[in-house]
Design a protein around this motif. Structure first.
Motif, PDB file in Angstrom:
ATOM      1  N   ILE A  29       0.851  -1.198   0.000  1.00  0.00           N
ATOM      2  CA  ILE A  29       0.000   0.000   0.000  1.00  0.00           C
ATOM      3  C   ILE A  29       0.884   1.244   0.000  1.00  0.00           C
ATOM      4  CG2 ILE A  29      -1.769   1.263   1.255  1.00  0.00           C
ATOM      5  CD1 ILE A  29      -2.720  -1.366   2.420  1.00  0.00           C
ATOM      6  N   LEU A  30       1.966   1.190   0.790  1.00  0.00           N
ATOM      7  CA  LEU A  30       2.858   2.346   0.868  1.00  0.00           C
ATOM      8  C   LEU A  30       3.524   2.618  -0.479  1.00  0.00           C
ATOM      9  CD1 LEU A  30       4.556   2.057   4.345  1.00  0.00           C
ATOM     10  CD2 LEU A  30       3.021   3.804   3.511  1.00  0.00           C
ATOM     11  N   VAL A  33       1.063   4.252  -2.593  1.00  0.00           N
ATOM     12  CA  VAL A  33       0.882   5.672  -2.265  1.00  0.00           C
ATOM     13  C   VAL A  33       2.006   6.502  -2.878  1.00  0.00           C
ATOM     14  CG1 VAL A  33       0.946   7.307  -0.366  1.00  0.00           C
ATOM     15  CG2 VAL A  33      -0.483   5.302  -0.198  1.00  0.00           C
ATOM     16  N   THR A  78       6.351  21.930  -4.889  1.00  0.00           N
ATOM     17  CA  THR A  78       5.741  21.909  -3.565  1.00  0.00           C
ATOM     18  C   THR A  78       5.179  20.526  -3.252  1.00  0.00           C
ATOM     19  OG1 THR A  78       5.068  24.135  -4.113  1.00  0.00           O
ATOM     20  CG2 THR A  78       4.194  23.214  -2.085  1.00  0.00           C
ATOM     21  N   ILE A  82       5.998  17.778  -0.197  1.00  0.00           N
ATOM     22  CA  ILE A  82       4.975  17.329   0.741  1.00  0.00           C
ATOM     23  C   ILE A  82       4.797  15.813   0.665  1.00  0.00           C
ATOM     24  CG2 ILE A  82       2.528  17.437   1.251  1.00  0.00           C
ATOM     25  CD1 ILE A  82       2.603  20.348   0.424  1.00  0.00           C
ATOM     26  N   PHE A  86       5.611  13.019   3.609  1.00  0.00           N
ATOM     27  CA  PHE A  86       4.538  12.160   4.126  1.00  0.00           C
ATOM     28  C   PHE A  86       4.868  10.697   3.924  1.00  0.00           C
ATOM     29  CE2 PHE A  86       0.451  14.751   4.501  1.00  0.00           C
ATOM     30  CZ  PHE A  86       1.136  15.677   5.235  1.00  0.00           C
ATOM     31  N   PHE A  89       7.256   9.675   6.525  1.00  0.00           N
ATOM     32  CA  PHE A  89       6.576   9.480   7.813  1.00  0.00           C
ATOM     33  C   PHE A  89       5.844   8.145   7.834  1.00  0.00           C
ATOM     34  CE2 PHE A  89       2.842   9.678  10.473  1.00  0.00           C
ATOM     35  CZ  PHE A  89       3.365  10.129  11.675  1.00  0.00           C
ATOM     36  N   LEU A  90       5.120   7.865   6.749  1.00  0.00           N
ATOM     37  CA  LEU A  90       4.326   6.635   6.731  1.00  0.00           C
ATOM     38  C   LEU A  90       5.213   5.395   6.682  1.00  0.00           C
ATOM     39  CD1 LEU A  90       1.311   7.575   4.487  1.00  0.00           C
ATOM     40  CD2 LEU A  90       1.303   7.065   6.905  1.00  0.00           C
ATOM     41  N   LEU A  93       6.183   4.888  10.183  1.00  0.00           N
ATOM     42  CA  LEU A  93       5.016   4.415  10.927  1.00  0.00           C
ATOM     43  C   LEU A  93       4.725   2.952  10.583  1.00  0.00           C
ATOM     44  CD1 LEU A  93       2.799   5.389  12.869  1.00  0.00           C
ATOM     45  CD2 LEU A  93       1.380   5.802  10.885  1.00  0.00           C
TER      46      LEU A  93
ATOM     47  N   VAL B 153      -1.993  23.177   0.502  1.00  0.00           N
ATOM     48  CA  VAL B 153      -0.807  23.205   1.358  1.00  0.00           C
ATOM     49  C   VAL B 153      -1.211  23.265   2.834  1.00  0.00           C
ATOM     50  CG1 VAL B 153       1.245  24.510   1.953  1.00  0.00           C
ATOM     51  CG2 VAL B 153       0.618  24.222  -0.421  1.00  0.00           C
ATOM     52  N   GLU B 156      -2.211  20.014   4.120  1.00  0.00           N
ATOM     53  CA  GLU B 156      -1.069  19.156   4.437  1.00  0.00           C
ATOM     54  C   GLU B 156      -0.436  19.562   5.758  1.00  0.00           C
ATOM     55  OE1 GLU B 156      -0.444  16.646   2.592  1.00  0.00           O
ATOM     56  OE2 GLU B 156      -1.508  17.102   0.762  1.00  0.00           O
ATOM     57  N   LEU B 159      -2.516  18.199   8.389  1.00  0.00           N
ATOM     58  CA  LEU B 159      -2.456  16.746   8.362  1.00  0.00           C
ATOM     59  C   LEU B 159      -1.185  16.243   9.039  1.00  0.00           C
ATOM     60  CD1 LEU B 159      -4.233  14.565   7.315  1.00  0.00           C
ATOM     61  CD2 LEU B 159      -2.941  14.537   5.209  1.00  0.00           C
ATOM     62  N   ILE B 160      -0.037  16.860   8.724  1.00  0.00           N
ATOM     63  CA  ILE B 160       1.210  16.350   9.302  1.00  0.00           C
ATOM     64  C   ILE B 160       1.236  16.616  10.810  1.00  0.00           C
ATOM     65  CG2 ILE B 160       2.717  18.366   8.956  1.00  0.00           C
ATOM     66  CD1 ILE B 160       3.949  15.033   7.889  1.00  0.00           C
ATOM     67  N   PHE B 163      -0.855  13.939  12.342  1.00  0.00           N
ATOM     68  CA  PHE B 163      -0.098  12.680  12.424  1.00  0.00           C
ATOM     69  C   PHE B 163       0.725  12.668  13.701  1.00  0.00           C
ATOM     70  CE2 PHE B 163       0.367  11.841   7.577  1.00  0.00           C
ATOM     71  CZ  PHE B 163      -0.947  11.479   7.540  1.00  0.00           C
ATOM     72  N   GLY B 164       1.384  13.811  13.968  1.00  0.00           N
ATOM     73  CA  GLY B 164       2.199  13.901  15.162  1.00  0.00           C
ATOM     74  C   GLY B 164       1.375  13.713  16.421  1.00  0.00           C
ATOM     75  N   VAL B 167      -0.111   9.867  17.082  1.00  0.00           N
ATOM     76  CA  VAL B 167       0.785   8.800  17.544  1.00  0.00           C
ATOM     77  C   VAL B 167       1.444   9.123  18.878  1.00  0.00           C
ATOM     78  CG1 VAL B 167       1.314   7.870  15.283  1.00  0.00           C
ATOM     79  CG2 VAL B 167       2.721   9.684  16.205  1.00  0.00           C
ATOM     80  N   ALA B 178      -3.446   5.202  13.672  1.00  0.00           N
ATOM     81  CA  ALA B 178      -2.707   6.199  12.903  1.00  0.00           C
ATOM     82  C   ALA B 178      -2.404   5.704  11.503  1.00  0.00           C
ATOM     83  CB  ALA B 178      -1.408   6.544  13.620  1.00  0.00           C
ATOM     84  N   GLY B 182      -3.621   7.868   8.571  1.00  0.00           N
ATOM     85  CA  GLY B 182      -2.613   8.458   7.708  1.00  0.00           C
ATOM     86  C   GLY B 182      -2.792   8.083   6.252  1.00  0.00           C
ATOM     87  N   LEU B 183      -2.948   6.799   5.979  1.00  0.00           N
ATOM     88  CA  LEU B 183      -3.054   6.349   4.592  1.00  0.00           C
ATOM     89  C   LEU B 183      -4.282   6.942   3.907  1.00  0.00           C
ATOM     90  CD1 LEU B 183      -1.992   2.618   4.765  1.00  0.00           C
ATOM     91  CD2 LEU B 183      -0.907   4.454   3.498  1.00  0.00           C
ATOM     92  N   LEU B 186      -3.951  10.652   3.323  1.00  0.00           N
ATOM     93  CA  LEU B 186      -2.959  10.960   2.294  1.00  0.00           C
ATOM     94  C   LEU B 186      -3.555  10.720   0.909  1.00  0.00           C
ATOM     95  CD1 LEU B 186      -0.231  12.008   1.990  1.00  0.00           C
ATOM     96  CD2 LEU B 186       0.696   9.724   2.061  1.00  0.00           C
TER      97      LEU B 186
END
Lengths: 124, 514
Positions: A29-30, A33, A78, A82, A86, A89-90, A93, B153, B156, B159-160, B163-164, B167, B178, B182-183, B186
């Motif tokens: 899945i990641l 994405v 941009t 972003i 992300f 991060f994922l 995670l 923007v 986002e 969103l970030i 996320f912080g 968790v 999370a 998150g998924l 996103l």
């Protein structure tokens, strides 16, 4: 023209990312994405015309009609930052989920919503 | 843009921004600066809470000033880098944006105060307060910006930060929740980005005022429907509308109760706000065609939320489903259309921000008293804490939409507007979901408050500041229920601004558009 093959490639990106995101495993899945983010960036890039050797700089009064549109490229810049952050991060995670939950399979990830939860009480 | 004959640079640059225009970007600047400052002093953890609370109080004052200015003088615009729009990025504030930004600031302030006892030092060390301020920067930016890509923007940014927050603590349930949160979010923002790309391809601009002024005389051959459906899908996912709502009850109950409360109060509403802004102001023609679909989604969202809540034994998960039911009510205003219905939706949005946050606080305090979030083991709260029970009764009646609490008036306005346009099925769904919420809420009251405690639990002392935060939000809800008139007038003017964006456009483009 270079556009047509790029558009076809983009369609392939989208198809592959959707296929991967339908998987049961977090890691696939990641990757889906990540691929989706790239597919969208490529989509924006192609939409802003792909041309060579005509910089989008206004020299005299008008922009040459064949110049590429610079704004989508700025948008992609941009969006790349972003989506990349992300994704990072994922990834972390997902790794942590694998460490803590001992599974990578989404059907096994029922910790927040246990499958055999009892019904609420019906009376006193 | 068609190539201009000659570039007149005096028409591209703005000379100097008016001093009060700084007010427009101050909420975002303040939150980001203070968030960064708090992150920098992470070693002095005892300073975090007072500084964050002071910052959020200041933010609420700024937003109130902004709302006052905007409601008396009309929308305000600030352009970045002195480039005139559509070249420069514009922050444009109208009544809708200012109203929601103010409500969000108040909710966040209450959250910061509630967190004093709920978030321990360890979690503060991991940056609860900086994340909260960054979240508020994202939320304020989304409400105040006048540019679609900027909206992406800010989405986002919030969103970030979320996320912080989600968790924070790193428990098993949290990581599971999370991951799903998150998924799904996103993917939703990526969908939003696709829609933004197509929007730019169609209109050649991303400035909302520019699009709103161009959409009036566009040809009907433009693929606006595709675009509108894309936006609807992306924002629907953000707002947890029916077919894509499952991520919310899977994740919202996992973090600390303060974090859940802030999420419930702020995040889904930003999705609904974006939907209103884009579909009503930018694509009114497409929305007309789309309205039946929006109506079906609204009905299913309301029913899925209120039926799902009945099946839950965990108090926090019941609330997660109520958040979804509230989203359905807001969407039904979009489906009905017209200033009356939209004003009711905006009113309901403010009510929902305050009441859902307060309900999570309430559940947190209930659990502090009885030791568990589970309805099966709860009991005896009426005897041990009468004040908490009274607040609980007010909030449950308010979320169910019974008079004289704040949920009643927007629902009454919505049902009235629906019957006026003979959308009786929407009116029926609103009333049915209200009944089902009353049912689930009544059960919570019966079991957790009224029933005698089954086991003797030594109740903990409730932290004073948390009770104060909860009491203030409840008072706001009761006050809005008893004096709904000023809020209804503001909501109506916000809805009017969406339907007739002339003043919005004029605030961005001082000269008349060709």
């Amino acid at each position: 023209m270079i556009e047509t093959p790029l558009i076809l490639l983009d369609g392939l990106f989208f198809a592959a990312s959707i296929y991967l995101m339908l998987s049961r495993h977090i890691i696939r899945i990641l990757i889906g994405v990540a691929l989706l983010g790239n597919a969208v960036n490529l989509l924006l890039f192609v939409a802003g015309r792909v041309t060579r050797e005509i910089p989008p700089v206004i020299t005299s009064d008008v922009l040459p009609a064949t110049a590429a549109n610079p704004l989508p490229q700025a948008l992609i810049l941009t969006a790349i930052v972003i989506s990349f952050s992300f994704f990072a991060f994922l990834m972390v995670l997902g790794y942590r989920a694998w460490q803590t939950l001992k599974t990578d399979d989404t059907t096994g990830m029922r910790f927040a919503e246990p499958a055999d939860e009892p019904a609420p009480p019906e009376g006193y | 843009m068609a190539a201009p004959a000659a570039l007149d640079l005096t028409r591209v640059f703005v000379a100097d921004p008016a001093p009060e225009a700084w007010l427009v970007i101050l909420p975002v600047v303040l939150c980001i600066t203070m968030g960064a400052a708090l992150a920098a002093i992470r070693k002095r953890i005892h300073l975090h809470a007072p500084l964050a609370i002071a910052t959020l109080a200041l933010l609420a004052i700024i937003d109130a000033a902004l709302l006052y200015r905007v409601s008396t003088d009309g929308p305000m615009t600030m352009v970045m880098g002195r480039w005139l729009p559509p070249f420069g990025i514009a922050f444009t504030v109208d009544v809708l944006g200012a109203l929601l930004a103010l409500t969000a600031a108040l909710v966040a302030l209450a959250g910061a105060i509630f967190a004093l006892s709920d978030i321990d030092t360890n979690r503060r060390r991991y940056g609860f307060y900086p994340f909260l301020l960054f979240l508020m920067a994202g939320v304020s930016g989304a409400f105040l910006t006048g540019d679609i890509f900027n909206l992406y923007v800010w989405f986002e940014v919030l969103l970030i930060s979320s996320f912080g927050l989600i968790v924070l603590g790193g428990e098993r349930e949290q990581i599971d929740g999370a991951m799903k949160y998150g998924l799904l979010n996103l993917v939703a923002t990526t969908l939003f980005l696709i829609a933004v790309g197509y929007l730019y391809a169609i209109f050649g601009t991303l400035n909302m005022a520019d699009i709103a002024s161009k959409v009036g005389h566009q040809s009907s051959t433009l693929p606006l429907m595709t675009l509108a459906v894309l936006f609807f899908a992306a924002f629907g996912m953000k707002a947890a509308a029916f077919p894509v709502n499952f991520w919310l009850p899977a994740s919202y109950h996992t973090p600390r109760i303060t974090v859940s409360a802030l999420f419930a109060g702020l995040l889904t509403k930003v999705g609904v706000y974006a939907m209103f802004r884009v579909l009503v102001m930018l694509m009114p023609g497409a929305l007309e065609t789309l309205a039946p679909l929006v109506g079906i989604v609204a009905i299913l969202t309301m029913l899925a939320g209120s039926v799902g809540a009945i099946a839950q034994s965990d108090l926090r998960r019941t609330l997660g489903y109520w958040v979804i039911a509230g989203i359905g009510v807001m969407l039904s205003g979009l489906a009905i259309g017209g200033i009356q219905a939209l004003a009711a939706s905006v009113f309901y949005m403010m009510h929902s921000m305050v009441v859902m946050t307060a309900l999570y606080f309430l559940v947190g305090l209930m659990a502090m008293r009885s030791g568990s979030f589970d309805l099966k083991s709860a009991g005896g709260l009426w005897k041990s804490s009468p004040l908490l029970s009274a607040i609980g009764l007010c909030l449950i009646l308010s979320v169910a939409g019974l008079p004289p609490f704040s949920g009643f008036w927007p629902k009454a306005m919505l049902v009235g507007a629906a019957l006026e346009k003979s959308h009786w099925w929407l009116a029926a769904a609103i009333l049915t979901s209200g009944f089902l919420i009353t049912f689930a809420g009544g059960r919570i009251f019966l079991l957790a408050f009224w029933r005698a405690a089954s086991v003797e639990i030594k109740p903990a002392r409730l932290p004073v500041m948390s009770v104060v935060a909860l009491a203030v939000l409840t008072t706001a809800s009761v006050a809005a229920g008893l004096w709904p008139e000023p809020l209804a007038v503001l909501a109506k003017s916000a809805a009017h601004g969406l339907y007739a964006p002339e003043t919005y456009i004029r605030s961005v483009f001082t000269e008349p558009r060709p």
